[in-house]
Motif scaffolding. Structure first.
Motif, PDB file in Angstrom:
ATOM      1  N   ASP A 128       0.906  -1.130  -0.178  1.00  0.00           N
ATOM      2  CA  ASP A 128      -0.018  -0.046  -0.134  1.00  0.00           C
ATOM      3  C   ASP A 128       0.989   1.343   0.121  1.00  0.00           C
ATOM      4  N   GLU A 129       1.980   1.199   0.964  1.00  0.00           N
ATOM      5  CA  GLU A 129       3.015   2.282   0.846  1.00  0.00           C
ATOM      6  C   GLU A 129       3.522   2.584  -0.473  1.00  0.00           C
ATOM      7  N   LYS A 130       3.888   1.403  -1.222  1.00  0.00           N
ATOM      8  CA  LYS A 130       4.588   1.364  -2.724  1.00  0.00           C
ATOM      9  C   LYS A 130       3.410   2.133  -3.452  1.00  0.00           C
ATOM     10  N   ALA A 131       2.161   1.731  -3.563  1.00  0.00           N
ATOM     11  CA  ALA A 131       1.492   2.436  -4.306  1.00  0.00           C
ATOM     12  C   ALA A 131       1.200   3.805  -4.058  1.00  0.00           C
ATOM     13  N   ASN A 132       1.185   4.133  -2.771  1.00  0.00           N
ATOM     14  CA  ASN A 132       0.958   5.598  -2.254  1.00  0.00           C
ATOM     15  C   ASN A 132       2.128   6.238  -2.677  1.00  0.00           C
ATOM     16  N   ARG A 133       3.459   5.750  -2.959  1.00  0.00           N
ATOM     17  CA  ARG A 133       4.358   6.506  -3.353  1.00  0.00           C
ATOM     18  C   ARG A 133       5.068   7.104  -2.131  1.00  0.00           C
ATOM     19  N   GLY A 134       4.950   6.634  -0.897  1.00  0.00           N
ATOM     20  CA  GLY A 134       5.520   7.282   0.253  1.00  0.00           C
ATOM     21  C   GLY A 134       4.591   6.450   1.488  1.00  0.00           C
ATOM     22  N   PRO A 135       5.302   7.065   2.918  1.00  0.00           N
ATOM     23  CA  PRO A 135       4.808   6.335   3.954  1.00  0.00           C
ATOM     24  C   PRO A 135       3.364   6.798   4.148  1.00  0.00           C
ATOM     25  N   LEU A 136       2.553   5.656   4.628  1.00  0.00           N
ATOM     26  CA  LEU A 136       0.989   6.121   4.944  1.00  0.00           C
ATOM     27  C   LEU A 136       1.075   6.811   6.049  1.00  0.00           C
ATOM     28  N   LEU A 137       1.806   6.620   6.964  1.00  0.00           N
ATOM     29  CA  LEU A 137       1.771   7.411   8.243  1.00  0.00           C
ATOM     30  C   LEU A 137       3.150   8.123   8.673  1.00  0.00           C
ATOM     31  N   PRO A 138       3.307   9.200   9.254  1.00  0.00           N
ATOM     32  CA  PRO A 138       4.692   9.716   9.261  1.00  0.00           C
ATOM     33  C   PRO A 138       5.706   8.756   9.961  1.00  0.00           C
ATOM     34  N   VAL A 139       6.860   8.690   9.465  1.00  0.00           N
ATOM     35  CA  VAL A 139       7.854   7.930   9.918  1.00  0.00           C
ATOM     36  C   VAL A 139       8.182   8.047  11.460  1.00  0.00           C
ATOM     37  N   THR A 140       7.956   9.187  11.888  1.00  0.00           N
ATOM     38  CA  THR A 140       8.115   9.426  13.398  1.00  0.00           C
ATOM     39  C   THR A 140       7.174   8.812  14.115  1.00  0.00           C
ATOM     40  N   GLN A 141       6.235   8.305  13.825  1.00  0.00           N
ATOM     41  CA  GLN A 141       5.019   7.515  14.664  1.00  0.00           C
ATOM     42  C   GLN A 141       5.296   6.190  14.409  1.00  0.00           C
ATOM     43  N   ALA A 142       6.433   5.526  15.186  1.00  0.00           N
ATOM     44  CA  ALA A 142       6.881   4.296  14.993  1.00  0.00           C
ATOM     45  C   ALA A 142       5.654   3.098  15.539  1.00  0.00           C
ATOM     46  N   LEU A 143       5.227   3.565  16.812  1.00  0.00           N
ATOM     47  CA  LEU A 143       4.137   2.587  17.350  1.00  0.00           C
ATOM     48  C   LEU A 143       3.073   2.643  16.430  1.00  0.00           C
ATOM     49  N   ALA A 144       2.453   3.804  15.867  1.00  0.00           N
ATOM     50  CA  ALA A 144       1.243   3.726  14.896  1.00  0.00           C
ATOM     51  C   ALA A 144       1.357   2.899  13.923  1.00  0.00           C
ATOM     52  N   ARG A 145       2.714   3.184  13.307  1.00  0.00           N
ATOM     53  CA  ARG A 145       3.063   2.405  11.814  1.00  0.00           C
ATOM     54  C   ARG A 145       3.230   1.066  12.252  1.00  0.00           C
ATOM     55  N   THR A 146       3.852   0.407  13.293  1.00  0.00           N
ATOM     56  CA  THR A 146       3.704  -0.855  13.648  1.00  0.00           C
ATOM     57  C   THR A 146       2.333  -1.705  13.802  1.00  0.00           C
ATOM     58  N   ALA A 147       1.512  -0.880  14.583  1.00  0.00           N
ATOM     59  CA  ALA A 147       0.047  -1.308  14.704  1.00  0.00           C
ATOM     60  C   ALA A 147      -0.735  -1.456  13.604  1.00  0.00           C
ATOM     61  N   SER A 148      -0.395  -0.344  12.463  1.00  0.00           N
ATOM     62  CA  SER A 148      -1.365  -0.354  11.237  1.00  0.00           C
ATOM     63  C   SER A 148      -0.677  -1.572  10.484  1.00  0.00           C
ATOM     64  N   ALA A 149       0.531  -1.786  10.584  1.00  0.00           N
ATOM     65  CA  ALA A 149       1.108  -2.655   9.515  1.00  0.00           C
ATOM     66  C   ALA A 149       0.606  -4.317   9.891  1.00  0.00           C
ATOM     67  N   THR A 150       0.687  -4.507  11.359  1.00  0.00           N
ATOM     68  CA  THR A 150       0.511  -5.782  11.713  1.00  0.00           C
ATOM     69  C   THR A 150      -1.167  -6.117  12.058  1.00  0.00           C
ATOM     70  N   LYS A 151      -1.645  -5.068  12.000  1.00  0.00           N
ATOM     71  CA  LYS A 151      -3.303  -4.943  12.294  1.00  0.00           C
ATOM     72  C   LYS A 151      -3.445  -5.487  13.727  1.00  0.00           C
ATOM     73  N   VAL A 152      -2.574  -5.226  14.655  1.00  0.00           N
ATOM     74  CA  VAL A 152      -2.917  -5.257  16.153  1.00  0.00           C
ATOM     75  C   VAL A 152      -3.203  -4.025  16.823  1.00  0.00           C
ATOM     76  N   SER A 153      -3.508  -3.895  17.984  1.00  0.00           N
ATOM     77  CA  SER A 153      -3.704  -2.668  18.935  1.00  0.00           C
ATOM     78  C   SER A 153      -2.372  -1.975  19.115  1.00  0.00           C
ATOM     79  N   GLN A 154      -2.369  -0.549  19.211  1.00  0.00           N
ATOM     80  CA  GLN A 154      -1.006   0.089  19.622  1.00  0.00           C
ATOM     81  C   GLN A 154      -0.889  -0.615  20.999  1.00  0.00           C
ATOM     82  N   SER A 155      -1.915  -0.906  21.818  1.00  0.00           N
ATOM     83  CA  SER A 155      -1.571  -1.179  23.052  1.00  0.00           C
ATOM     84  C   SER A 155      -0.557  -2.436  23.310  1.00  0.00           C
ATOM     85  N   THR A 156      -1.129  -3.331  22.342  1.00  0.00           N
ATOM     86  CA  THR A 156      -0.574  -4.516  22.339  1.00  0.00           C
ATOM     87  C   THR A 156       0.895  -4.576  21.869  1.00  0.00           C
ATOM     88  N   VAL A 157       1.111  -3.887  20.902  1.00  0.00           N
ATOM     89  CA  VAL A 157       2.511  -3.385  20.293  1.00  0.00           C
ATOM     90  C   VAL A 157       3.325  -2.822  21.533  1.00  0.00           C
TER      91      VAL A 157
END
Length: 445
Positions: free
Chosen positions: A31-60
């Motif tokens: 999806d990021e490749k199709a977007n030609r860039g990050p879907l979320l800011p690279v500074t939001q590592a926690l949110a990016r991980t949760a979005s990529a793995t499809k688990v909650s941020q609290s779990t990550v």
């Protein structure tokens, strides 16, 4: 020089959840490749991980914070150790009480009656619904063997079947009870049970606001023990037949009883207080079944068997071996067993009928004992001096209506089982070609 071990494909060792996470991460990158860039800011590592793995941020956060701390305190080049949750193994349950054994036996035979092949897995699932069975399939297999079932081969396949000797004793008992109705009007049911000083219910109410038990905590240990011997009819307990005495608390209460105690109670408290021409139903406890005359066994010496045969009018040859003498003695006995209690009852005009093994549900006094123990459990003060009066009070609380219901229930079970045995036999005969005794107790599903 050591050869490196052959590499195992990682996918072969990954579980379905791990594969799902990998798929989700790959889709996120696509999806990021199709977007030609990050879907979320690279500074939001926690949110990016949760979005990529499809688990909650609290779990990550919970997983990574713990592993990051472990990584910082150890070697930075060492891979973190991941642990899977432990599987909850079914409990080992092999101590079914009489009620549960009855339910188990009837479940197996009901499957045959419905023309279904009983397997241990299928029976396990049914018992989880009926009695909330929490044990494993293996535990249930052991219980089935213990209560008289076996695994037999039919056309090369293994099936669960009731042992022929158990089915035979049940059939004989049911037939004998039907025949007794033609000559006897009164039925007396006797048995023994026990109550410990610290006897109580297995569960008590919990105050959820404080997580504390609202019941009385019993002392540790079982305390002193009382043994109760009694009998009843559909009209209630037999008058003046109650016998309660103190016993040593050193194991199974059956070991506290003996033939002398039972015979004395039988002659002095039971027989004088029951109606004439009664059928007396009892189980096969050893103190109920003292032989009137001992028949030879393989443990007898050769000369003792020969003397027994001569006393019976036989003329064994001098050159006969012990095995031949024993075989001759078995033919003379013809499988008949005579008991002291049966002879005493017959002399008084009564008939003794013994329950088949593993079928205590045919004795209505078992239900009465359950009510007596429930009464004691609810009012027990755990004081030795107050136990016997409480037991007597519990016995007196049983009404004639309780006995009528218990007797009616036992008679209904006997009628159902008589019909069930016929249905089971017809079904088994429909597919049995050749039954071979299995030396392996495992069951192939």
């Amino acid at each position: 020089m050591e050869r490196p071990a052959a590499a195992t494909p990682q996918s072969a060792r990954l579980r379905s959840q791990a594969k799902e996470v990998i798929y989700n991460v790959n889709r996120y990158f696509l999806d990021e490749k199709a977007n030609r860039g990050p879907l979320l800011p690279v500074t939001q590592a926690l949110a990016r991980t949760a979005s990529a793995t499809k688990v909650s941020q609290s779990t990550v956060k919970r997983i990574c914070s713990k592993l990051n701390q472990q990584w910082e305190t150890e070697d930075e080049h060492q891979k973190p150790v991941f642990h899977s949750p432990k599987k909850t193994q079914p409990a080992t349950v092999t101590n079914f009480d009489d009620f549960d054994q009855c339910v188990l036996r009837r479940t197996v035979l009901e499957l045959y009656e419905r023309k279904e092949i009983p397997t241990v897995s299928k029976i396990t699932e049914i018992l989880r619904e009926k009695i909330s069975y929490k044990g494993s399939v293996e535990s249930l297999r052991k219980i089935l063997l213990k209560i008289g079932f076996k695994f037999s081969k039919i056309d090369g396949r293994k099936f669960l079947m009731e042992r022929s000797d158990v089915a035979l004793t049940r059939t004989r008992f049911l037939r004998q009870m039907r025949q007794c109705k033609q000559s006897f009007e009164n039925y007396v049911y006797l048995d023994e049970t026990w109550v410990n000083q610290n006897y109580t219910v297995g569960k008590c109410l919990i105050d959820t606001s404080s997580d504390k038990a609202t019941g009385v905590n019993p002392p540790t240990g079982k305390g002193s023990r009382l043994i109760i011997v009694h009998a009843g009819t559909k009209e209630g307990f037999v008058p003046n037949a109650r016998h309660i005495f103190q016993a040593k608390n050193d194991g199974d209460y059956h070991k506290q009883m003996n033939a002398t105690v039972f015979q004395e109670w039988f002659e002095t408290k039971l027989l004088p207080n029951i109606p004439q021409n009664s059928v007396i139903v009892m189980d096969n406890a050893s103190y109920h079944s003292v032989h009137l005359e001992r028949n030879p066994t393989t443990a007898w010496r050769k000369e003792a068997i020969k003397e027994w045969l001569i006393a019976k009018g036989a003329q064994p040859r001098d050159d006969m071996l012990k095995v031949e003498l024993y075989d001759l003695a078995k033919k003379l006995c013809n499988g008949k067993k005579t008991y002291v209690i049966d002879a005493i009852a017959a002399e008084a005009g009564h008939k003794v009928v013994r329950l088949p093994p593993y079928h205590c549900q045919y004795n209505p006094i078992e239900l009465i004992w359950a009510q007596v123990k429930c009464y004691v459990a609810k009012k027990n003060t755990f004081k030795s001096a107050e136990l016997k009066p409480l037991v007597e009070e519990a016995v007196d609380s049983i009404t004639p209506e309780n006995w009528k219901q218990a007797v009616r229930h036992a008679e209904e079970l006997q009628e159902q089982d008589a019909r069930q045995d016929i249905a089971v036999e017809r079904f088994v005969e429909s597919f049995v070609v050749n039954i071979e005794e299995s030396s392996d107790d495992e069951l192939s599903e």
